[in-house]
Design an enzyme around this catalytic site. Structure first.
Site, PDB file in Angstrom:
ATOM      1  CE  LYS A 216      -2.506  -1.251   3.613  1.00  0.00           C
ATOM      2  NZ  LYS A 216      -2.284  -2.701   3.712  1.00  0.00           N
ATOM      3  CB  THR A 217       3.695   2.334   2.145  1.00  0.00           C
ATOM      4  OG1 THR A 217       2.970   2.065   3.352  1.00  0.00           O
ATOM      5  CG2 THR A 217       4.509   3.601   2.324  1.00  0.00           C
TER       6      THR A 217
ATOM      7  CG  ASP B  58      -1.599   4.265   3.968  1.00  0.00           C
ATOM      8  OD1 ASP B  58      -2.162   3.364   3.324  1.00  0.00           O
ATOM      9  OD2 ASP B  58      -0.589   4.067   4.666  1.00  0.00           O
ATOM     10  CD  GLU B  59      -3.687   0.988   6.639  1.00  0.00           C
ATOM     11  OE1 GLU B  59      -4.741   0.408   6.355  1.00  0.00           O
ATOM     12  OE2 GLU B  59      -2.612   0.385   6.814  1.00  0.00           O
TER      13      GLU B  59
ATOM     14  CD  GLN C 225      -4.946  -5.460   6.447  1.00  0.00           C
ATOM     15  OE1 GLN C 225      -4.162  -5.386   7.397  1.00  0.00           O
ATOM     16  NE2 GLN C 225      -4.566  -5.306   5.189  1.00  0.00           N
TER      17      GLN C 225
ATOM     18  NE  ARG D  30      -0.933  -8.236  10.087  1.00  0.00           N
ATOM     19  CZ  ARG D  30      -1.000  -7.419   9.058  1.00  0.00           C
ATOM     20  NH1 ARG D  30      -0.101  -6.464   8.935  1.00  0.00           N
ATOM     21  NH2 ARG D  30      -1.917  -7.547   8.114  1.00  0.00           N
TER      22      ARG D  30
END
Length: 648
Positions: free
Chosen positions: A18-19, A201-202, A232, A581
């Site tokens: 994503k980043t 973001d997010e 998420q 994770r």
């Protein structure tokens, strides 16, 4: 794919980069010349992620091209807005930001005699109204119960108290900019010119007010890129609304939706389990994660007698892998639904001498000497901040007791001025006992000295001068029983100064205090080479080679409240976050029983375990030969470890 005009939503699965999407988009926008860096803003949810994004952008875009680029959190953007548009918000320069403790203290003061639970409930209702972007009047109009009506009236009194202190709370940093942008055509036009392209973001974690802020700045053209993952979204308890992604499609019919499904983190076995689990939730845009990595080992599922046995098994497995396989401790993470589950785990790790770090312990910014120094900064910047004044004037104590402060408060109210202003009035001081008047006079002299130096010293040097001149350092030495204890606590004040190292000379004390107010609990939560223990909520965005999810029982994960309400979707997303994770290996464990009020209670394995594909799991007892070999290997390693301990 190239898309640099109009609204774009990137649904990026766990571990899909994503980043990187945002960093590359910024680089393209700058290189194309369509938007100069000063007109681009990238918004994240934590200071840590904003810092990491700035570092990555700096590596990607060299030289002056990135000058003026804004990368910050929603709340930092709101603070910047209010510092520029303070007059429109009814604020004066140097306003204070109340932290959670300040806000709770004000609500408690407005509810005399109320029980702590009632105070917490009222504060949560006020916060919920603010996160929905409602003013006190709107909250009262929207109230549907006596409880909500009482909370709305409290909200109005609480907001009046903040106004008297020239202060805002954390929620106001979003609510007030939204209110102004939606009502003032001139200001919204100026900010759309200031920010020509917005990246978020997010975005699945936005609450209603944050989404409205995005929409107000982006305007009808919608020049934005939002990146997130609906699978998420795990923060509904603090106001996050994943339905904002659907609202975005309604508000912007031209919205382009792109899915990123390749995962660069996990083994395919972990991804197949995660896909199967999250498929039980409804989806408007379903995703199926995949990876070019190998299948990896099957997911271990452990049945344990109770929580202590579970902790012992987890600690023993980590000790074995860390010592015999030379796996760094920092590659291990133990995840749990609630922080109370950490206690037996800590004990078990301590017994085996395994180093660990508990995320969410006593935060740096919550230490007494740090909060004392921050209260001084707030008073220097904002004489109307009575909450900060009351703490600063007693840090350290100056013969100004509770009775004298109560009298000062009465005098200040009679003169319609804040307490710190009244403390500078000769007429008010003459009505106080001589010792209290002398103490307040000394306090005023120190504040005047620090205000005089605030425009001359660097930010870090101002904090250092404050620690010395205020008497905080001398008081710390008196409190500590030995030199080592004093040096540890002094180091906290030194670190506070270091946080501002490199800041602009002449930065106002208000700017310093405001920056600190925006820092979250875990912004400096670096565990080093230690096993990490943390809640599932705290784990989002992180990755580890070896992950243990403990407490996989109905009533724990999923939580009992979710079972009672029949709302399992967010709990399932929480489990999904935990599973994804793990890069190399994953363990899921549950207990057969627990003890409640001295009685043993039977537990059921989490229903989520039944939603995982059996082919990807290795349950205890399912393969006796493999289990026996594994026990023998660990017994040999344990014997070697005991020998090493005896030889120490």
């Amino acid at each position: 794919m190239l898309h640099d005009q109009g609204p774009l939503l990137v649904l990026a699965g766990a571990g899909s980069g994503k980043t990187r999407v945002i960093v590359e988009k910024i680089a393209h926008l700058v290189a194309s010349g369509r938007y100069p860096a000063r007109r681009i803003a990238a918004i994240t949810f934590t200071n840590k992620s904003a810092r990491e994004m700035r570092e990555r952008v700096a590596r990607r875009i060299k030289g002056e091209a990135a000058e003026g680029l804004t990368i910050c959190t929603f709340h930092a953007l709101g603070l910047r807005f209010l510092q520029i548009e303070h007059a429109a918000a009814g604020l004066k320069r140097g306003f204070s930001i109340f932290d959670a403790d300040d806000s709770a203290a004000q609500v408690k003061d407005l509810m005399p005699g109320a029980k702590p639970d009632a105070v917490d409930d009222a504060k949560n209702l006020v916060s919920r109204a603010k996160n929905a972007g409602l003013s006190p009047e709107q909250a009262l109009a929207a109230a549907r119960s006596t409880r909500e009506m009482e909370a709305a009236r409290l909200y109005a009194r609480y907001q009046a108290r903040l106004a008297a202190f020239n202060a805002v709370d954390f929620d106001d940093l979003i609510r007030l900019p939204v209110q102004i942008l939606e009502q003032d055509a001139q200001i919204v036009s100026a900010w759309r010119e200031r920010i020509g392209y917005l990246l978020v973001d997010e975005c699945q974690d936005t609450n209603d007010a944050q989404y409205r802020l995005l929409k107000a700045i982006a305007g009808p053209r919608g020049n934005f890129t939002c990146v997130g993952d609906d699978d998420q979204s795990i923060y509904a308890w603090r106001g996050a609304n994943p339905e904002n992604l659907q609202q975005m499609e309604r508000d912007y019919p031209a919205l382009r939706v792109v899915k990123l499904e390749q995962n660069y983190r996990c083994s395919n076995r972990v991804l197949r389990a995660a896909n199967a689990l999250i498929a039980h939730n409804p989806h408007q845009h379903p995703k199926k994660l995949w990876s070019e990595q190998a299948d990896g080992e099957r997911i271990r599922v452990w049945e344990c007698r109770d929580g202590e046995h579970e902790a012992e098994k987890v600690a023993a497995e980590i000790s074995f892998l860390g010592t015999s396989k030379q796996v760094p401790w920092s590659e291990f993470c133990i995840l749990f639904r609630g922080n109370h589950q950490s206690r037996p785990l800590e004990k078990a790790l301590q017994l085996l001498r395994v180093p660990y770090h508990l995320t969410g312990g006593t935060a740096f910014l919550e230490r007494q000497e740090v909060k004392d120094a921050l209260s001084w900064l707030r008073v220097i910047a904002n004489p109307e901040d009575d909450a900060a004044f009351l703490r600063a004037v007693q840090s350290p104590r100056r013969e100004v007791g509770a009775t004298s402060l109560a009298k000062l408060a009465e005098l200040a109210a009679g003169r319609h001025m804040p307490m710190s202003r009244a403390a500078q009035s000769l007429g008010a001081l003459q009505q106080l006992p001589p010792r209290a008047a002398n103490g307040l006079g000394a306090f005023n002299d120190i504040i005047a000295d620090l205000r005089g130096h605030a425009g001359q010293l660097s930010a870090a040097d101002l904090v250092r001068r404050l620690a010395d001149k205020s008497g905080l350092l001398a008081d710390l030495r008196g409190q500590c029983k030995d030199e080592a204890s004093f040096q540890r606590r002094r180091a906290n004040l030194d670190e506070l100064a270091e946080w501002f190292e490199g800041g602009p000379r002449g930065a106002s004390a208000g700017d310093l205090a405001a920056q600190l107010a925006l820092l979250s609990r875990n912004d400096k939560d670096d565990g080093g080479n230690q096993v990490r223990l943390m809640s599932l909520h705290a784990a989002k965005g992180l990755e580890f080679g070896y992950v243990f999810i403990v407490g996989c029982e109905d009533g724990t994960l999923p939580h009992e409240a979710a079972l009672e309400e029949g709302s399992l979707e967010e709990e399932r997303r929480l489990m999904y976050v935990g599973i994804t994770r793990a890069k190399t290996q994953l363990w899921l464990s549950y207990s057969r029983q627990t003890q409640r009020f001295r009685e043993k209670v039977r537990l059921k394995p989490s229903r989520f375990l039944d939603e995982l594909p059996a082919a990807e799991l290795q349950r205890d007892g399912a393969d006796p030969v493999a289990d026996a070999a594994r026990r023998k290997e660990r017994a040999t390693a344990s014997f070697a470890a005991i020998q090493a301990l005896l030889e120490d």
